[in-house]
Motif scaffolding. Structure first.
Motif, PDB file in Angstrom:
ATOM      1  N   ARG A 117       0.861  -1.174   0.000  1.00 31.63           N
ATOM      2  CA  ARG A 117       0.000   0.000   0.000  1.00 31.63           C
ATOM      3  C   ARG A 117       0.898   1.224   0.000  1.00 31.63           C
ATOM      4  NH1 ARG A 117      -4.591   1.555   4.625  1.00 31.63           N
ATOM      5  NH2 ARG A 117      -5.330   3.498   3.649  1.00 31.63           N
ATOM      6  N   THR A 118       0.514   2.235  -0.764  1.00 30.93           N
ATOM      7  CA  THR A 118       1.227   3.509  -0.720  1.00 30.93           C
ATOM      8  C   THR A 118       0.228   4.642  -0.557  1.00 30.93           C
ATOM      9  OG1 THR A 118       2.732   5.000  -1.883  1.00 30.93           O
ATOM     10  CG2 THR A 118       1.317   3.616  -3.268  1.00 30.93           C
ATOM     11  N   ASP A 119       0.456   5.502   0.424  1.00 27.56           N
ATOM     12  CA  ASP A 119      -0.478   6.587   0.719  1.00 27.56           C
ATOM     13  C   ASP A 119      -0.407   7.709  -0.311  1.00 27.56           C
ATOM     14  OD1 ASP A 119      -1.250   5.228   2.935  1.00 27.56           O
ATOM     15  OD2 ASP A 119      -0.533   6.684   4.402  1.00 27.56           O
ATOM     16  N   TYR A 120       0.760   7.892  -0.927  1.00 30.51           N
ATOM     17  CA  TYR A 120       0.958   9.027  -1.834  1.00 30.51           C
ATOM     18  C   TYR A 120       1.459   8.482  -3.167  1.00 30.51           C
ATOM     19  CZ  TYR A 120       0.678  11.304   2.673  1.00 30.51           C
ATOM     20  OH  TYR A 120       0.256  11.698   3.905  1.00 30.51           O
ATOM     21  N   PHE A 121       0.622   8.587  -4.190  1.00 28.85           N
ATOM     22  CA  PHE A 121       0.938   7.966  -5.481  1.00 28.85           C
ATOM     23  C   PHE A 121       0.866   8.971  -6.626  1.00 28.85           C
ATOM     24  CE2 PHE A 121      -0.306   5.015  -9.068  1.00 28.85           C
ATOM     25  CZ  PHE A 121       0.942   4.413  -9.189  1.00 28.85           C
ATOM     26  N   VAL A 122      -0.288   9.572  -6.852  1.00 30.69           N
ATOM     27  CA  VAL A 122      -0.422  10.520  -7.965  1.00 30.69           C
ATOM     28  C   VAL A 122      -0.788  11.932  -7.524  1.00 30.69           C
ATOM     29  CG1 VAL A 122      -1.008   8.775  -9.689  1.00 30.69           C
ATOM     30  CG2 VAL A 122      -2.844   9.839  -8.340  1.00 30.69           C
ATOM     31  N   ASP A 123      -1.172  12.119  -6.265  1.00 31.36           N
ATOM     32  CA  ASP A 123      -1.687  13.413  -5.833  1.00 31.36           C
ATOM     33  C   ASP A 123      -0.618  14.252  -5.132  1.00 31.36           C
ATOM     34  OD1 ASP A 123      -4.408  13.039  -6.650  1.00 31.36           O
ATOM     35  OD2 ASP A 123      -4.665  11.684  -4.953  1.00 31.36           O
ATOM     36  N   PRO A 124      -0.329  15.464  -5.635  1.00 36.57           N
ATOM     37  CA  PRO A 124       0.547  16.380  -4.909  1.00 36.57           C
ATOM     38  C   PRO A 124      -0.130  16.808  -3.603  1.00 36.57           C
ATOM     39  CG  PRO A 124       0.277  17.060  -7.201  1.00 36.57           C
ATOM     40  CD  PRO A 124      -0.765  16.021  -6.931  1.00 36.57           C
ATOM     41  N   MET A 125       0.515  16.506  -2.474  1.00 36.78           N
ATOM     42  CA  MET A 125      -0.106  16.754  -1.182  1.00 36.78           C
ATOM     43  C   MET A 125       0.943  17.224  -0.181  1.00 36.78           C
ATOM     44  SD  MET A 125      -2.840  13.588  -0.803  1.00 36.78           S
ATOM     45  CE  MET A 125      -4.055  14.586   0.081  1.00 36.78           C
ATOM     46  N   THR A 126       0.472  17.876   0.872  1.00 36.34           N
ATOM     47  CA  THR A 126       1.326  18.300   1.959  1.00 36.34           C
ATOM     48  C   THR A 126       0.666  17.934   3.275  1.00 36.34           C
ATOM     49  OG1 THR A 126       2.554  20.172   2.895  1.00 36.34           O
ATOM     50  CG2 THR A 126       0.318  20.621   2.105  1.00 36.34           C
ATOM     51  N   ARG A 127       1.488  17.781   4.311  1.00 36.22           N
ATOM     52  CA  ARG A 127       0.966  17.392   5.619  1.00 36.22           C
ATOM     53  C   ARG A 127       1.744  18.134   6.697  1.00 36.22           C
ATOM     54  NH1 ARG A 127       0.102  11.134   7.790  1.00 36.22           N
ATOM     55  NH2 ARG A 127      -0.044  11.636  10.007  1.00 36.22           N
ATOM     56  N   PRO A 128       1.047  18.660   7.699  1.00 40.12           N
ATOM     57  CA  PRO A 128       1.747  19.381   8.769  1.00 40.12           C
ATOM     58  C   PRO A 128       2.841  18.522   9.409  1.00 40.12           C
ATOM     59  CG  PRO A 128      -0.624  19.713   8.945  1.00 40.12           C
ATOM     60  CD  PRO A 128      -0.417  18.671   7.891  1.00 40.12           C
ATOM     61  N   GLY A 129       4.006  19.128   9.575  1.00 38.63           N
ATOM     62  CA  GLY A 129       5.120  18.429  10.179  1.00 38.63           C
ATOM     63  C   GLY A 129       5.992  17.672   9.198  1.00 38.63           C
ATOM     64  N   ALA A 175      -8.577   9.180  -9.232  1.00 37.40           N
ATOM     65  CA  ALA A 175      -8.765   7.752  -9.471  1.00 37.40           C
ATOM     66  C   ALA A 175      -8.313   7.371 -10.875  1.00 37.40           C
ATOM     67  CB  ALA A 175     -10.227   7.377  -9.262  1.00 37.40           C
ATOM     68  N   LYS A 176      -8.700   8.173 -11.859  1.00 41.59           N
ATOM     69  CA  LYS A 176      -8.323   7.877 -13.243  1.00 41.59           C
ATOM     70  C   LYS A 176      -6.810   7.959 -13.433  1.00 41.59           C
ATOM     71  CE  LYS A 176      -9.524   6.702 -17.359  1.00 41.59           C
ATOM     72  NZ  LYS A 176     -10.156   5.368 -17.582  1.00 41.59           N
ATOM     73  N   LEU A 177      -6.178   8.947 -12.808  1.00 44.55           N
ATOM     74  CA  LEU A 177      -4.722   9.077 -12.900  1.00 44.55           C
ATOM     75  C   LEU A 177      -4.021   7.869 -12.284  1.00 44.55           C
ATOM     76  CD1 LEU A 177      -3.989  12.831 -12.136  1.00 44.55           C
ATOM     77  CD2 LEU A 177      -3.354  11.587 -14.201  1.00 44.55           C
TER      78      LEU A 177
END
Length: 262
Positions: A117-129, A175-177
């Motif tokens: 499982r990978t939490d970050y695959f196609v979506d540019p995201m940021t998370r505090p810390g 999802a499509k990406l």
């Protein structure tokens, strides 16, 4: 038939979480032998109750590192090998938190596990810390091929909990990406651990893709039967656990509500 369906023969498979105590390179670790013992006990309960899969995560390595140390990778290999060698029917997956899918693939390949499982695959995201995460689906798929790991499935979260999107994109577009970048299944979660996903997110993702849509959080005895009408399976953690480990009574309650136990 897609790769997920070939691996999980049953309709709407359930994958139970194995949350590991802190690994030896973290404070508070009980030691590798105790970590393996805990994982094997969780596996025993999941298999006795006929769960389709088990997903091993270093959940209690707190705070999570973005990239795994070699010590973490080595420990995860030892634990995953022990689980794989002990399993009878469960498909075994692994995820090294917080964002190191290549390390997860290394563990899965070395330990003969079945998926990551990978939490970050196609979506540019940021998370505090933690800041902005590296997003490189092409690189991950190339790495899987280059390391001879193409038999290992990649289950990829989209717009994952706790993180914030950095671009404007619908859940259907994500999802499509993910499908276009060769994820074998997509995972949709709620806003936090224990929160169920929005039904519309499940429906929009299923309409946009031909790969399975899996629930990644908040699946329990009260909502499970309803949610299965909108997805292709579920990863279950909180609903199974008591005192941070899989609990037989809670697991039986969920399966009974789903009509999977008499």
């Amino acid at each position: 038939m897609n790769n997920f369906q070939k691996m999980f023969k049953s309709e709407n498979p359930l994958i139970g979480m194995i949350h590991l105590p802190p690994l030896p390179d973290y404070d508070g670790s009980p030691g590798i032998d105790a970590v393996i013992k805990s994982a094997l006990n969780d596996l025993r309960i999941l298999e006795e109750l006929s769960f389709d899969g088990a997903l091993i995560e270093n959940e209690y390595d707190q705070p999570h590192r973005v990239k795994a140390t070699q010590e973490t990778i080595d420990a995860m290999i030892l634990v995953t090998k022990a689980v794989v060698n002990a399993r009878k029917n469960c498909k075994i997956g692994v995820e090294i938190l917080l964002n190191d899918p290549k390390a997860s693939l290394d563990v899965a390949k070395t330990a003969n596990a079945d998926f990551i499982r990978t939490d970050y695959f196609v979506d540019p995201m940021t998370r505090p810390g933690y800041g902005e995460f590296d997003i490189d689906p092409e690189g991950l798929i190339k790495y899987r091929k280059d390391t001879g790991s193409e038999h290992i499935l990649i289950m990829a979260d989209i717009q994952v909990k706790y993180a914030t999107m950095l671009i404007d994109r619908t859940i259907a577009q994500s999802a499509k990406l993910a499908e276009q970048h060769h994820a074998d299944a997509i995972i949709i979660s709620g806003d936090a651990t224990g929160d169920a996903p929005v039904i519309n997110d499940l429906d929009q993702s299923k309409a946009a893709t031909e790969i399975p849509v899996i629930i990644g959080s908040g699946f329990d005895a009260e909502n499970g039967q309803m949610l299965l009408n909108h997805c292709d399976g579920a990863i279950v953690g909180t609903a199974l656990m008591k005192d941070k480990v899989v609990n037989t009574e809670k697991s039986r309650k969920l399966l009974t509500a789903l009509g999977r136990l008499q």
